[in-house]
Design an enzyme around this catalytic site. Structure first.
Site, mmCIF file in Angstrom:
data_model
loop_
_atom_site.group_PDB
_atom_site.id
_atom_site.type_symbol
_atom_site.label_atom_id
_atom_site.label_comp_id
_atom_site.label_asym_id
_atom_site.label_seq_id
_atom_site.Cartn_x
_atom_site.Cartn_y
_atom_site.Cartn_z
ATOM 1 N N SER A 30 0.840 -1.198 0.000
ATOM 2 C CA SER A 30 0.000 0.000 0.000
ATOM 3 C C SER A 30 0.873 1.244 0.000
ATOM 4 C CB SER A 30 -0.904 0.019 1.232
ATOM 5 O OG SER A 30 -1.528 1.290 1.348
ATOM 6 N N HIS A 31 0.289 2.361 -0.456
ATOM 7 C CA HIS A 31 0.988 3.641 -0.414
ATOM 8 C C HIS A 31 1.190 4.121 1.023
ATOM 9 C CE1 HIS A 31 0.317 3.846 -4.679
ATOM 10 N NE2 HIS A 31 0.840 5.050 -4.746
ATOM 11 N N VAL A 32 0.415 3.584 1.945
ATOM 12 C CA VAL A 32 0.444 4.072 3.330
ATOM 13 C C VAL A 32 0.781 2.900 4.263
ATOM 14 C CG1 VAL A 32 -0.951 5.136 5.161
ATOM 15 C CG2 VAL A 32 -1.263 5.852 2.788
ATOM 16 N N SER A 41 0.753 2.960 -8.968
ATOM 17 C CA SER A 41 2.215 2.944 -8.919
ATOM 18 C C SER A 41 2.710 1.825 -8.010
ATOM 19 C CB SER A 41 2.765 4.291 -8.466
ATOM 20 O OG SER A 41 2.262 4.640 -7.204
#
Lengths: 122, 194
Positions: free
Chosen positions: A9-11, A69
């Site tokens: 995940s991005h976070v 991304s």
């Protein structure tokens, strides 16, 4: 367990949170995560993903991600690893939950993929 | 028309300077149609590149590009990391055989298309790389004004790839930030005059 699960995940907290959630139904499935960038910002890191592959005790891994991304970094990491990685373009939470619960129940990969199909969103 | 190691270093140092100067503008472009971090992400990557190449010697353009690729892949953080990283990795492979601009730019374009699974007219950096490769491959000179025009052409497009695609029609009217940074990179390349 023959299969492991990797959450990207991005976070950082999302990756950890999804792991928390799906661990509840799958005590025996090795789950590792790669959330955020190397300096704890929002984003994804190929190095973190490689580490999540390496740290996972399974040699065959089902990988789930949140946004575009993350997928690109996953695909790069897949090119650099010797492990066999299956990448799924499904809703992160529902998809990883479904797969992990079925892995815990000893379901074959082919059958898991049938269950994942309707969760494909990207 | 073949790039030397010195020219390649000048190219990348010029790009680093331009990214530093424009990082706020790039992030501003990314704010309405993305996540507002393109300038900072690129600056983080190019700072690493600058630190690794400014005082180092490279035996070949291929070696130099490989270093650049690894820095961008590991430091940028957003989608631009794997995209620019793949572009430089592919240029590194090609540079082992040829450093002709048209061969390098074509290799970079193929890498970006493969990594992003995108094509032209989707409001991405490909809309700058693709016409650039086309002109070079037909042995036409490319001016900085030509590149500005490639970048500008993304303004009226609807985004169908990347974070901007979630906005659909509302992405119209904004220049794509990846196209803008690609414009800086390719203008710096043209300036080197290889």
């Amino acid at each position: 367990m023959a299969y492991g699960v990797v959450i990207v995940s991005h976070v950082e907290q999302i990756a950890e949170g999804v792991k928390n959630l799906i661990s509840q139904v799958a005590a025996d499935v090795p789950i590792t995560t790669a959330g955020g960038t190397d300096d704890h910002q929002v984003g994804t890191s190929m190095e973190k993903i490689q580490k999540a592959f390496d740290d996972n005790s399974a040699d065959e891994i089902l990988a789930f991600y949140d946004l575009g991304s993350a997928k690109m970094n996953l695909e790069m990491a897949i090119e650099f690893t010797d492990k066999q990685i299956h990448l799924y373009d499904v809703a992160l939470i529902e998809g990883s939950y479904t797969a992990t619960a079925l892995l815990e129940a000893g379901t074959k990969l082919d059958d898991i993929e049938v269950q994942l199909k309707p969760l494909k969103i990207k | 028309m073949a790039l030397t190691v010195e020219q390649a270093k000048t190219w990348l140092e010029d790009f680093y300077t331009e990214i530093e100067a424009q990082k706020q503008y790039l992030s501003d472009l990314d704010t309405p149609i993305g996540d507002g971090d393109h300038g900072n992400n690129m600056a983080r990557g190019m700072t690493a590149v600058h630190e690794d190449i400014s005082d180092a010697d490279f035996a070949s353009v291929s070696d130099l590009f490989k270093k650049v690729a690894m820095d961008l892949i590991s430091k940028v953080g957003g989608a631009s990391g794997p995209l620019y990283g793949t572009a430089f990795l592919e240029m590194s492979k090609t540079a082992a055989g040829s450093t002709e601009l048209k061969d390098l730019v074509s290799a970079a374009l193929a890498g970006i298309e493969k990594r992003g699974k995108a094509t032209t007219n989707e409001k991405t950096m490909i809309d700058v790389w693709s016409p650039m490769a086309e002109k070079l491959n037909s042995d036409e000179a490319v001016s900085e004004a030509d590149i500005d025009q490639f970048v500008e052409s993304t303004k009226d497009m609807v985004a169908t790839k990347g974070r901007a695609s979630y906005l659909g029609e509302r992405s119209v009217g904004h220049i794509d930030p990846g196209a803008m940074s690609s414009g800086y990179l390719l203008k710096a390349l043209v300036k080197v005059g290889a």
